[in-house]
Design a protein around this motif. Structure first.
Motif, PDB file in Angstrom:
ATOM      1  N   HIS A 153       0.902  -1.250  -0.018  1.00 54.52           N
ATOM      2  CA  HIS A 153      -0.017   0.168   0.042  1.00 54.52           C
ATOM      3  C   HIS A 153       0.691   1.361  -0.175  1.00 54.52           C
ATOM      4  O   HIS A 153       0.562   2.281  -0.679  1.00 54.52           O
ATOM      5  CB  HIS A 153      -0.892   0.052   1.204  1.00 54.52           C
ATOM      6  N   ALA A 154       1.879   1.126   0.737  1.00 51.90           N
ATOM      7  CA  ALA A 154       2.832   2.466   0.702  1.00 51.90           C
ATOM      8  C   ALA A 154       3.476   2.641  -0.463  1.00 51.90           C
ATOM      9  O   ALA A 154       3.509   3.829  -0.954  1.00 51.90           O
ATOM     10  CB  ALA A 154       3.944   2.137   1.814  1.00 51.90           C
ATOM     11  N   LEU A 155       3.773   1.492  -1.241  1.00 57.34           N
ATOM     12  CA  LEU A 155       4.474   1.757  -2.559  1.00 57.34           C
ATOM     13  C   LEU A 155       3.593   2.155  -3.785  1.00 57.34           C
ATOM     14  O   LEU A 155       3.814   2.833  -4.636  1.00 57.34           O
ATOM     15  CB  LEU A 155       5.252   0.212  -2.871  1.00 57.34           C
ATOM     16  N   ALA A 156       2.233   1.565  -3.466  1.00 53.89           N
ATOM     17  CA  ALA A 156       1.337   1.834  -4.680  1.00 53.89           C
ATOM     18  C   ALA A 156       0.768   3.150  -4.535  1.00 53.89           C
ATOM     19  O   ALA A 156       0.154   3.537  -5.531  1.00 53.89           O
ATOM     20  CB  ALA A 156       0.142   0.874  -4.590  1.00 53.89           C
ATOM     21  N   ARG A 157       1.077   3.779  -3.488  1.00 59.51           N
ATOM     22  CA  ARG A 157       0.608   5.295  -3.478  1.00 59.51           C
ATOM     23  C   ARG A 157       1.421   6.062  -4.414  1.00 59.51           C
ATOM     24  O   ARG A 157       0.790   7.452  -5.214  1.00 59.51           O
ATOM     25  CB  ARG A 157       0.463   5.935  -2.140  1.00 59.51           C
ATOM     26  N   GLU A 158       2.620   5.668  -5.005  1.00 56.59           N
ATOM     27  CA  GLU A 158       3.516   6.550  -5.635  1.00 56.59           C
ATOM     28  C   GLU A 158       4.274   5.478  -6.516  1.00 56.59           C
ATOM     29  O   GLU A 158       5.576   5.237  -6.339  1.00 56.59           O
ATOM     30  CB  GLU A 158       4.520   7.250  -4.727  1.00 56.59           C
ATOM     31  N   PRO A 159       3.281   4.828  -7.363  1.00 54.13           N
ATOM     32  CA  PRO A 159       4.146   3.854  -8.452  1.00 54.13           C
ATOM     33  C   PRO A 159       5.351   4.449  -9.379  1.00 54.13           C
ATOM     34  O   PRO A 159       5.129   5.700  -9.628  1.00 54.13           O
ATOM     35  CB  PRO A 159       2.940   3.304  -9.005  1.00 54.13           C
ATOM     36  N   GLY A 160       6.397   4.091  -9.203  1.00 49.36           N
ATOM     37  CA  GLY A 160       7.474   4.301  -9.935  1.00 49.36           C
ATOM     38  C   GLY A 160       8.570   5.103  -9.110  1.00 49.36           C
ATOM     39  O   GLY A 160       9.596   5.452  -9.562  1.00 49.36           O
ATOM     40  N   SER A 161       7.983   5.527  -8.004  1.00 51.17           N
ATOM     41  CA  SER A 161       8.791   6.468  -7.299  1.00 51.17           C
ATOM     42  C   SER A 161       9.575   5.714  -5.971  1.00 51.17           C
ATOM     43  O   SER A 161       8.939   5.015  -5.476  1.00 51.17           O
ATOM     44  CB  SER A 161       8.219   7.737  -6.626  1.00 51.17           C
ATOM     45  N   ILE A 168       7.320   3.687   4.689  1.00 52.10           N
ATOM     46  CA  ILE A 168       6.885   2.169   4.847  1.00 52.10           C
ATOM     47  C   ILE A 168       6.542   1.783   6.091  1.00 52.10           C
ATOM     48  O   ILE A 168       5.445   1.158   6.497  1.00 52.10           O
ATOM     49  CB  ILE A 168       7.683   1.294   3.994  1.00 52.10           C
ATOM     50  N   ILE A 169       7.379   2.224   7.063  1.00 46.35           N
ATOM     51  CA  ILE A 169       7.246   1.670   8.378  1.00 46.35           C
ATOM     52  C   ILE A 169       5.892   1.993   8.790  1.00 46.35           C
ATOM     53  O   ILE A 169       5.310   1.532   9.539  1.00 46.35           O
ATOM     54  CB  ILE A 169       8.456   2.141   9.438  1.00 46.35           C
ATOM     55  N   ARG A 170       5.428   3.288   8.540  1.00 46.07           N
ATOM     56  CA  ARG A 170       4.200   4.051   9.103  1.00 46.07           C
ATOM     57  C   ARG A 170       3.280   3.176   8.633  1.00 46.07           C
ATOM     58  O   ARG A 170       2.236   2.775   9.498  1.00 46.07           O
ATOM     59  CB  ARG A 170       4.049   5.455   8.665  1.00 46.07           C
ATOM     60  N   TYR A 171       3.122   2.484   7.447  1.00 39.42           N
ATOM     61  CA  TYR A 171       2.241   1.904   6.827  1.00 39.42           C
ATOM     62  C   TYR A 171       2.211   0.401   7.363  1.00 39.42           C
ATOM     63  O   TYR A 171       0.971  -0.336   7.360  1.00 39.42           O
ATOM     64  CB  TYR A 171       2.251   1.883   5.217  1.00 39.42           C
ATOM     65  N   LEU A 172       3.109   0.070   7.759  1.00 38.85           N
ATOM     66  CA  LEU A 172       3.227  -1.272   8.668  1.00 38.85           C
ATOM     67  C   LEU A 172       2.746  -1.207  10.111  1.00 38.85           C
ATOM     68  O   LEU A 172       2.581  -2.264  10.814  1.00 38.85           O
ATOM     69  CB  LEU A 172       4.745  -1.721   8.505  1.00 38.85           C
ATOM     70  N   GLY A 173       2.256  -0.039  10.287  1.00 38.50           N
ATOM     71  CA  GLY A 173       1.927   0.327  11.661  1.00 38.50           C
ATOM     72  C   GLY A 173       2.698   0.089  12.825  1.00 38.50           C
ATOM     73  O   GLY A 173       2.572  -0.289  13.834  1.00 38.50           O
TER      74      GLY A 173
END
Length: 227
Positions: A153-161, A168-173
């Protein structure tokens, strides 16, 4: 992902169509009502739907009025009671072809195969937050763990970036100050292997040295039941 979902309440005809398609090397599933089809489609995917219009319960046309197939799903109507009005409405609701009973099974096979060849192709991946799955362009569903879902989910918000590891750690909770980065490395290694084994595709997860990771393919995030 299968090639054909056959929605036909005549059990002998349903079995004949499914068996014929399978003998021709296609993946096919048969169901007897649109209610059963709707439940099946909530967790599975098909390239084409063969839909009888006269079904018990909700009829084929009635179902299509509120459940049009996805743009990349072919729709073939099969019926023994054709009418000009029904044919026009079926076409309006997205039908690609219309076959009249009694069916010629060789014609059914050719119709399904030709329709699949005409369907639009996509290079887009889909991250389904509701069902915890990642779907590659080829259509297989890859089940995800909570950590895998958060990471993607963290990566999909900015594909290619390149997405920073802290983001990412924040999205992992997790807590940034106490999080062990080796856990992320293990997560990524296992996820890459999982995607390649289950999809046959090269993993689009790339390491951005000194920053974090990126998803180097087109991807959309589906957050609601309707995608």
């Amino acid at each position: 992902m299968i090639d054909a979902l056959v929605v036909e309440d005549e059990s002998e005809l349903q079995d004949a169509i499914v068996t014929t398609l399978q003998m021709e090397g296609m993946r096919a599933v048969g169901l007897s009502s649109v209610e059963a089809a709707e439940r099946w489609l909530s967790t599975n995917q098909t390239l084409t739907i063969l839909l009888d219009l006269t079904l018990p319960g909700v009829g084929g046309l009635e179902w299509l009025r509120s459940h049009r197939p996805a743009q990349n799903t072919g729709l073939i109507i099969i019926t023994g009671h054709p009418s000009a009005r029904a044919r026009v409405e079926a076409r309006t609701l997205g039908a690609d072809d219309y076959l009249q009973k009694p069916l010629n099974l060789e014609e059914v096979t050719l119709t399904v195969r030709n329709l699949i060849q005409r369907l639009p192709r996509t290079n887009q991946w889909t991250l389904d937050l509701l069902n915890w799955t990642l779907v590659p362009p080829t259509g297989q569903q890859v089940r995800l763990t909570a950590s895998e879902l958060g990471f993607l989910h963290a990566l999909a918000r900015e594909p290619g970036s390149a997405v920073d590891r802290r983001e990412i750690i924040r999205y992992l909770g997790a807590n940034e100050s106490s999080y062990d980065m080796r856990r992320m490395e293990v997560l990524v290694r296992r996820l890459r292997s999982k995607l390649e084994e289950e999809t046959g595709e090269v993993s689009p997860i790339q390491t951005a040295r000194g920053v974090g990771y990126s998803f180097t393919a087109a991807i959309r995030v589906a957050e609601r039941p309707d995608g």
